[in-house]
Design an enzyme around this catalytic site. Structure first.
Site, PDB file in Angstrom:
ATOM      1  N   GLY A 109      -3.975 -24.840  29.536  1.00 33.50           N
ATOM      2  CA  GLY A 109      -5.140 -23.956  29.521  1.00 33.50           C
ATOM      3  C   GLY A 109      -4.831 -22.493  29.723  1.00 33.50           C
ATOM      4  O   GLY A 109      -5.748 -21.679  29.840  1.00 33.50           O
ATOM      5  N   GLN A 110      -3.538 -22.140  29.787  1.00 33.19           N
ATOM      6  CA  GLN A 110      -3.228 -20.707  29.975  1.00 33.19           C
ATOM      7  C   GLN A 110      -3.495 -19.948  28.679  1.00 33.19           C
ATOM      8  O   GLN A 110      -3.003 -20.318  27.609  1.00 33.19           O
ATOM      9  CB  GLN A 110      -1.760 -20.516  30.401  1.00 33.19           C
ATOM     10  CG  GLN A 110      -1.467 -19.061  30.762  1.00 33.19           C
ATOM     11  CD  GLN A 110      -0.054 -18.828  31.307  1.00 33.19           C
ATOM     12  OE1 GLN A 110       0.772 -19.744  31.343  1.00 33.19           O
ATOM     13  NE2 GLN A 110       0.212 -17.596  31.707  1.00 33.19           N
TER      14      GLN A 110
ATOM     15  N   ASN B 275      -3.080 -21.956  35.744  1.00 37.39           N
ATOM     16  CA  ASN B 275      -2.740 -22.658  34.510  1.00 37.39           C
ATOM     17  C   ASN B 275      -1.397 -22.132  34.010  1.00 37.39           C
ATOM     18  O   ASN B 275      -1.199 -20.910  33.912  1.00 37.39           O
ATOM     19  CB  ASN B 275      -3.813 -22.413  33.444  1.00 37.39           C
ATOM     20  CG  ASN B 275      -5.154 -23.006  33.837  1.00 37.39           C
ATOM     21  OD1 ASN B 275      -5.202 -24.093  34.416  1.00 37.39           O
ATOM     22  ND2 ASN B 275      -6.234 -22.316  33.549  1.00 37.39           N
TER      23      ASN B 275
ATOM     24  N   ASP C  84     -13.880 -12.783  36.729  1.00 33.30           N
ATOM     25  CA  ASP C  84     -13.535 -13.289  35.402  1.00 33.30           C
ATOM     26  C   ASP C  84     -14.657 -12.919  34.436  1.00 33.30           C
ATOM     27  O   ASP C  84     -15.846 -13.036  34.761  1.00 33.30           O
ATOM     28  CB  ASP C  84     -13.350 -14.815  35.447  1.00 33.30           C
ATOM     29  CG  ASP C  84     -12.648 -15.342  34.216  1.00 33.30           C
ATOM     30  OD1 ASP C  84     -11.511 -15.835  34.347  1.00 33.30           O
ATOM     31  OD2 ASP C  84     -13.223 -15.256  33.102  1.00 33.30           O
TER      32      ASP C  84
ATOM     33  N   HIS D 115      -1.763 -15.464  36.919  1.00 34.05           N
ATOM     34  CA  HIS D 115      -3.004 -15.180  37.651  1.00 34.05           C
ATOM     35  C   HIS D 115      -3.489 -16.439  38.339  1.00 34.05           C
ATOM     36  O   HIS D 115      -3.279 -17.553  37.870  1.00 34.05           O
ATOM     37  CB  HIS D 115      -4.092 -14.642  36.724  1.00 34.05           C
ATOM     38  CG  HIS D 115      -4.313 -15.479  35.512  1.00 34.05           C
ATOM     39  ND1 HIS D 115      -3.499 -15.395  34.392  1.00 34.05           N
ATOM     40  CD2 HIS D 115      -5.235 -16.434  35.229  1.00 34.05           C
ATOM     41  CE1 HIS D 115      -3.917 -16.259  33.491  1.00 34.05           C
ATOM     42  NE2 HIS D 115      -4.960 -16.914  33.970  1.00 34.05           N
ATOM     43  N   LEU D 116      -4.150 -16.235  39.479  1.00 37.48           N
ATOM     44  CA  LEU D 116      -4.800 -17.328  40.203  1.00 37.48           C
ATOM     45  C   LEU D 116      -6.295 -17.223  39.949  1.00 37.48           C
ATOM     46  O   LEU D 116      -6.871 -16.136  40.080  1.00 37.48           O
ATOM     47  CB  LEU D 116      -4.566 -17.216  41.703  1.00 37.48           C
ATOM     48  CG  LEU D 116      -3.198 -17.583  42.275  1.00 37.48           C
ATOM     49  CD1 LEU D 116      -2.166 -16.558  41.881  1.00 37.48           C
ATOM     50  CD2 LEU D 116      -3.283 -17.696  43.790  1.00 37.48           C
ATOM     51  N   HIS D 117      -6.905 -18.339  39.587  1.00 39.39           N
ATOM     52  CA  HIS D 117      -8.359 -18.404  39.521  1.00 39.39           C
ATOM     53  C   HIS D 117      -8.877 -18.803  40.909  1.00 39.39           C
ATOM     54  O   HIS D 117      -8.302 -19.686  41.555  1.00 39.39           O
ATOM     55  CB  HIS D 117      -8.824 -19.493  38.549  1.00 39.39           C
ATOM     56  CG  HIS D 117      -8.433 -19.293  37.127  1.00 39.39           C
ATOM     57  ND1 HIS D 117      -9.331 -18.867  36.155  1.00 39.39           N
ATOM     58  CD2 HIS D 117      -7.255 -19.474  36.477  1.00 39.39           C
ATOM     59  CE1 HIS D 117      -8.718 -18.813  34.993  1.00 39.39           C
ATOM     60  NE2 HIS D 117      -7.457 -19.180  35.151  1.00 39.39           N
TER      61      HIS D 117
HETATM   62  P1  AMP Z   1      -6.227 -18.719  31.754  1.00 37.70           P
HETATM   63  O1  AMP Z   1      -6.978 -19.434  30.654  1.00 37.70           O
HETATM   64  O2  AMP Z   1      -5.869 -19.586  32.918  1.00 37.70           O
HETATM   65  O3  AMP Z   1      -5.033 -17.975  31.179  1.00 37.70           O
HETATM   66  O4  AMP Z   1      -7.215 -17.644  32.341  1.00 37.70           O
HETATM   67  C1  AMP Z   1      -7.452 -16.417  31.735  1.00 37.70           C
HETATM   68  C2  AMP Z   1      -8.782 -15.952  32.216  1.00 37.70           C
HETATM   69  O5  AMP Z   1      -8.879 -14.561  32.005  1.00 37.70           O
HETATM   70  C3  AMP Z   1      -9.986 -16.585  31.501  1.00 37.70           C
HETATM   71  O6  AMP Z   1     -10.788 -17.263  32.449  1.00 37.70           O
HETATM   72  C4  AMP Z   1     -10.682 -15.404  30.857  1.00 37.70           C
HETATM   73  O7  AMP Z   1     -12.079 -15.547  30.864  1.00 37.70           O
HETATM   74  C5  AMP Z   1     -10.206 -14.252  31.711  1.00 37.70           C
HETATM   75  N1  AMP Z   1     -10.190 -12.960  31.077  1.00 37.70           N
HETATM   76  C6  AMP Z   1      -9.634 -12.624  29.903  1.00 37.70           C
HETATM   77  N2  AMP Z   1      -9.774 -11.307  29.663  1.00 37.70           N
HETATM   78  C7  AMP Z   1     -10.421 -10.797  30.732  1.00 37.70           C
HETATM   79  C8  AMP Z   1     -10.872  -9.485  31.099  1.00 37.70           C
HETATM   80  N3  AMP Z   1     -10.678  -8.437  30.304  1.00 37.70           N
HETATM   81  N4  AMP Z   1     -11.505  -9.335  32.280  1.00 37.70           N
HETATM   82  C9  AMP Z   1     -11.718 -10.393  33.093  1.00 37.70           C
HETATM   83  N5  AMP Z   1     -11.315 -11.643  32.807  1.00 37.70           N
HETATM   84  C10 AMP Z   1     -10.679 -11.848  31.646  1.00 37.70           C
END
Ligand code: AMP
Length: 113
Positions: free
Chosen positions: A92-93, A86, A32, A99-101
């Site tokens: 929080g999305q 999310n 991330d 995607h999975l964190h």
């Molecule tokens: P969410 O908030 O659950 O939609 O998670 C999206 C995640 O994507 C966040 O934690 C961001 O920091 C991450 N993110 C956004 N753009 C990028 C990128 N280009 N490379 C890596 N992570 C990213």
């Protein structure tokens, strides 16, 4: 199917160069850009689905969870990690490609904020 305006589609296709932690024909994982823990990776399907609610492929769901397991193992955090999906802005999305964190490397509180 991919979405030409989607940043995660561009990452998965290689249009945006990214170091992958894992790469299969179905999904990729990578760090991330804004880590919330010492280890913070994302697992994304190569195919575009806006959110978990649109992910209608049960086999792929399983593969993404396998990706979380294997990514945590590769990061060396398999004993303690959190997996988060999310769904929706209020949850929080911020990126609308499912995607999975995977987070770890520090104690993680519950409930999350
Ligand atoms: P969410 O908030 O659950 O939609 O998670 C999206 C995640 O994507 C966040 O934690 C961001 O920091 C991450 N993110 C956004 N753009 C990028 C990128 N280009 N490379 C890596 N992570 C990213």
């Amino acid at each position: 199917m991919t979405n030409k305006n989607c940043i995660f589609c561009k990452i998965a296709s290689g249009e945006i160069k990214t170091d992958f932690i894992m790469e299969t024909e179905d999904y990729v994982s990578f760090n991330d850009v804004n880590p919330q823990a010492p280890w913070h990776a994302l697992i994304i399907p190569r195919e575009h689905f806006s959110s978990l609610n649109d992910l209608n492929n049960i086999e792929l769901m399983g593969k993404l969870l396998e990706g979380a397991q294997k990514t945590a193992e590769k990061l060396g955090i398999k004993e303690n990690y959190r997996t988060v999906i999310n769904t929706g802005r209020e949850a929080g999305q911020t990126v609308f490609h499912v995607h999975l964190h995977v987070l770890g490397g520090r104690p993680l509180n519950w409930p999350p904020g």
